[in-house]
Design an enzyme around this catalytic site. Structure first.
Site, short mmCIF file in Angstrom:
data_model
loop_
_atom_site.label_atom_id
_atom_site.label_comp_id
_atom_site.label_asym_id
_atom_site.label_seq_id
_atom_site.Cartn_x
_atom_site.Cartn_y
_atom_site.Cartn_z
N GLU A 113 0.84 -1.19 0.00
CA GLU A 113 0.00 0.00 0.00
C GLU A 113 0.88 1.25 0.00
O GLU A 113 1.89 1.33 0.71
CB GLU A 113 -0.93 -0.01 1.20
N CYS A 127 3.56 8.54 0.99
CA CYS A 127 3.92 7.68 2.10
C CYS A 127 4.21 6.29 1.51
O CYS A 127 3.31 5.63 1.00
CB CYS A 127 2.73 7.64 3.06
N CYS A 134 5.13 -6.41 8.99
CA CYS A 134 6.15 -5.86 9.88
C CYS A 134 6.41 -6.88 10.98
O CYS A 134 5.51 -7.61 11.38
CB CYS A 134 5.65 -4.54 10.49
N CYS A 138 3.76 -3.25 17.07
CA CYS A 138 3.34 -2.14 17.93
C CYS A 138 1.83 -2.29 18.12
O CYS A 138 1.10 -2.57 17.16
CB CYS A 138 3.67 -0.80 17.28
N CYS A 141 -0.89 -0.34 15.95
CA CYS A 141 -0.66 -0.23 14.51
C CYS A 141 -1.25 -1.42 13.76
O CYS A 141 -0.99 -2.58 14.10
CB CYS A 141 0.84 -0.15 14.24
N CYS A 363 -2.21 7.13 8.88
CA CYS A 363 -1.08 6.52 9.60
C CYS A 363 -1.52 5.28 10.34
O CYS A 363 -2.48 5.33 11.11
CB CYS A 363 -0.57 7.46 10.68
N1 SAH Z 1 7.75 1.38 11.10
C1 SAH Z 1 8.01 2.76 11.04
C2 SAH Z 1 7.31 3.48 9.93
C3 SAH Z 1 5.90 3.10 9.63
S1 SAH Z 1 4.71 3.54 10.83
C4 SAH Z 1 7.71 3.39 12.37
O1 SAH Z 1 7.11 2.76 13.23
O2 SAH Z 1 8.11 4.53 12.55
C5 SAH Z 1 4.43 5.26 10.51
C6 SAH Z 1 3.87 6.07 11.68
O3 SAH Z 1 2.50 5.78 11.93
C7 SAH Z 1 4.61 5.77 12.96
O4 SAH Z 1 4.91 6.93 13.67
C8 SAH Z 1 3.60 4.96 13.70
O5 SAH Z 1 3.86 4.98 15.05
C9 SAH Z 1 2.32 5.62 13.33
N2 SAH Z 1 1.12 4.83 13.57
C10 SAH Z 1 1.02 3.49 13.56
N3 SAH Z 1 -0.26 3.11 13.83
C11 SAH Z 1 -0.97 4.23 14.01
C12 SAH Z 1 -2.36 4.49 14.28
N4 SAH Z 1 -3.22 3.51 14.37
N5 SAH Z 1 -2.76 5.77 14.39
C13 SAH Z 1 -1.87 6.78 14.24
N6 SAH Z 1 -0.56 6.60 13.97
C14 SAH Z 1 -0.11 5.34 13.85
FE1 SF4 Z 2 5.86 -1.82 12.37
FE2 SF4 Z 2 3.63 -0.41 12.70
FE3 SF4 Z 2 5.42 -0.57 14.69
FE4 SF4 Z 2 5.98 0.86 12.50
S1 SF4 Z 2 4.36 1.30 13.97
S2 SF4 Z 2 7.32 -0.60 13.55
S3 SF4 Z 2 4.95 -0.38 10.91
S4 SF4 Z 2 4.24 -2.28 13.83
#
Ligand code: SAH
Ligand code: SF4
Length: 384
Positions: A113, A127, A134, A138, A141, A363
Site C-alpha cells: 500500500e 507515504c 512488519c 506495535c 498499529c 497513519c
Molecule cells: N515502522 C516505522 C514506519 C511506519 S509507521 C515506524 O514505526 O516509525 C508510521 C507512523 O504511523 C509511525 O509513527 C507509527 O507509530 C504511526 N502509527 C502506527 N499506527 C498508528 C495508528 N493507528 N494511528 C496513528 N498513527 C499510527
Molecule cells: Fe511496524 Fe507499525 Fe510498529 Fe511501524 S508502527 S514498527 S509499521 S508495527
C-alpha cells in the site's frame, strides 16, 4: 472422418522467462545489465546507461520505443531483452479529502500500500512502504498485525513513486510546482530493517537527473532500531523521524515492544549522535495520541524534559482506529492541551490532521492481504 486431438494431457508449454525490468536499477546496475545481455558494448555502457536513466527517471517512459535518441536497432534489442513495465495496480482509492491510496502488486503474493497526501510537506507527500507486513507488533498499529512477508527491493520502493507520478501526471520531473514534493517512509514496515534497499531507493529517487526529490524532503521513520541510526544518516542524508509515543520505558514497552531491546536511554543517545543533526535538520518525533494511555499533561512535561537539547519538532498524531483496534483517540481538547505544553517548552508540535481515514489510508491503518506463503507455493503460483 474427423480427428479429435486430445491435448488435455499435453505438457504445458514452458512460459518464456520474464524479461528483467530496468526501471528500478541504479545507473551502474543498468550499465551492467545491458552489457550482460549483450545489448550494449562495455565501452558504451556508461553513456547508454545515462541516456536510459533520463528516459526512465526524468521522463517516466515505460516503452523503449520512446527513447528517440537511442538507435532504432538498440531500442529493439532493449525491448527484446528487458521490460519497463509498471507493477499491477490492484486497487486505487481516493478519499473525500483528496488522499489517494494504491494497492500495488509487484509479484505474486506481494501487495503493497502506498498513499499520496496532498497539502503535506511543501506540496504533497507520498507515504511509501518498505516491507510487506512488519515484525514489530506495535500494539496501536494495523500493519503490526500483519506478519512480515518480506522486505521490498529498492525497485519495488521506487515503483511506488513511479506509480504515484503516473497517476498525478508528473512526468517529466517538474522543476517547480510539483504535486509530489516529499517522500515519507511511513507506510508498511520498519525501514531500518531493510536499510540496504531503502538507501538504494533513496539514491534513485534523489538523483538530480531523474525524479530529483531532494534528500532534505525525504523522511525515514523508525520505531527505534538504534544500531541502524548512524548508518541511515551516513548513507542517505535523509531526515529522521522517530516513533516515540511514550516517555518512560514501562509504557513504551507496551506500545512499541522493540523498546525492550533498545530502551529509551539508548534510543535518545543514538538520536543525539545522528549525523548532521542541527537546527536546520531537526528530528521529528511522532507521538500517537491514545486516550487515557499517554496523553496526560504530566506526560507532555516529561516529553519536554526527555527531548531537552535535541533539535526537534513533535508531530502529534491523533490515533487512527482500524478494525479491532484496542485503543481510542484522545479527545481534541486533551490533544490541544498536550500541544500547548510542548509549545511552551519550546517545541513546534503540529497536530497531524488525520487524512484518508475513510479509505483506511491514514497513519497506521495500512495492511494488505498478503500473507507469507512458502517459497515453493509462491513459485508454483508464479508458474501458472
Ligand atoms: N515502522 C516505522 C514506519 C511506519 S509507521 C515506524 O514505526 O516509525 C508510521 C507512523 O504511523 C509511525 O509513527 C507509527 O507509530 C504511526 N502509527 C502506527 N499506527 C498508528 C495508528 N493507528 N494511528 C496513528 N498513527 C499510527
Ligand atoms: Fe511496524 Fe507499525 Fe510498529 Fe511501524 S508502527 S514498527 S509499521 S508495527
Amino acid at each position: 472422418m474427423g480427428v479429435t486431438l486430445d491435448i488435455s494431457h499435453a505438457p504445458a508449454s514452458p512460459r518464456p522467462p520474464a524479461r528483467p525490468n530496468l526501471s528500478g536499477l541504479t545507473r551502474s546496475e543498468l550499465a551492467a545489465a545491458m552489457v550482460a545481455a549483450d545489448v550494449v558494448r562495455p565501452e558504451k555502457a556508461r553513456m547508454r546507461a545515462s541516456q536510459l536513466w533520463r528516459w526512465i527517471h526524468h521522463y517516466g517512459v515505460t516503452d523503449f520505443a520512446a527513447m528517440t535518441d537511442v538507435a532504432k536497432e538498440t531500442r529493439a534489442a532493449l525491448a527484446e531483452a528487458f521490460s519497463l513495465d509498471r507493477p499491477e495496480i490492484v486497487e486505487r482509492q481516493v478519499s473525500t479529502d483528496g488522499t489517494r491510496k494504491w494497492l500495488i502488486r509487484t509479484a505474486p503474493g506481494i501487495e503493497i500500500e502506498t498513499v499520496y497526501i496532498p497539502d503535506v510537506g511543501r506540496a504533497g507527500a507520498l507515504c511509501v512502504s518498505s516491507q510487506v507486513g512488519c515484525t514489530l507488533n506495535c500494539t496501536f498499529c494495523h500493519t503490526g498485525t500483519q506478519a512480515l512477508v518480506r522486505n521490498l527491493t529498492a525497485a519495488e520502493i521506487v515503483a511506488q513513486v513511479q506509480v504515484a507520478r503516473d497517476d498525478l501526471g508528473e512526468w517529466p520531473s517538474p522543476k517547480a510546482d510539483r504535486r509530489l514534493s516529499n517522500i515519507v517512509f511511513m507506510g508498511m514496515g520498519e525501514p531500518l530493517y531493510n536499510l540496504d534497499h531503502v538507501a538504494g531507493a533513496i539514491d534513485i529517487i534523489a538523483d538530480n537527473e531523474g525524479i530529483a526529490i531532494s534528500r532534505r524532503r525525504i523522511t525515514v521513520s523508525t520505531s527505534g532500531v538504534v544500531p541502524e541510526l548512524k548508518p541511515l544518516g551516513e548513507r542517505t542524508q535523509a531526515m529522521l523521524a522517530i516513533s516515540l509515543h511514550a516517555t518512560n520505558d514501562e509504557l513504551r514497552e507496551q506500545l512499541v515492544p522493540l523498546n525492550k531491546k533498545y530502551p529509551l536511554a539508548e534510543l535518545m543517545g543514538g538520536i543525539r549522535a545522528f549525523p548532521g543533526l542541527s537546527n536546520a535538520k531537526r528530528v521529528t518525533f511522532e507521538y500517537v495520541m491514545l486516550k487515557g494511555v499517554n496523553d496526560s499533561p504530566a506526560e507532555a512535561k516529561a516529553l519536554v524534559q526527555l527531548l531537552k537539547g535535541i533539535p526537534a519538532k513533535i508531530n502529534l498524531i491523533p490515533f487512527n482506529p482500524w478494525p479491532g483496534s484496542p485503543y481510542e483517540c484522545s479527545d481534541w481538547g486533551t490533544i490541544e492541551t498536550f500541544a500547548a505544553i510542548l509549545n511552551r517548552g519550546g517545541y513546534a508540535s503540529p497536530i497531524r490532521t488525520p487524512r484518508g481515514r475513510d479509505i483506511l489510508a491514514a497513519c497506521g491503518q495500512l495492511k494488505s492481504e498478503s500473507a507469507k506463503v512458502r517459497a515453493s507455493v509462491r513459485r508454483k503460483a508464479a508458474a501458472t
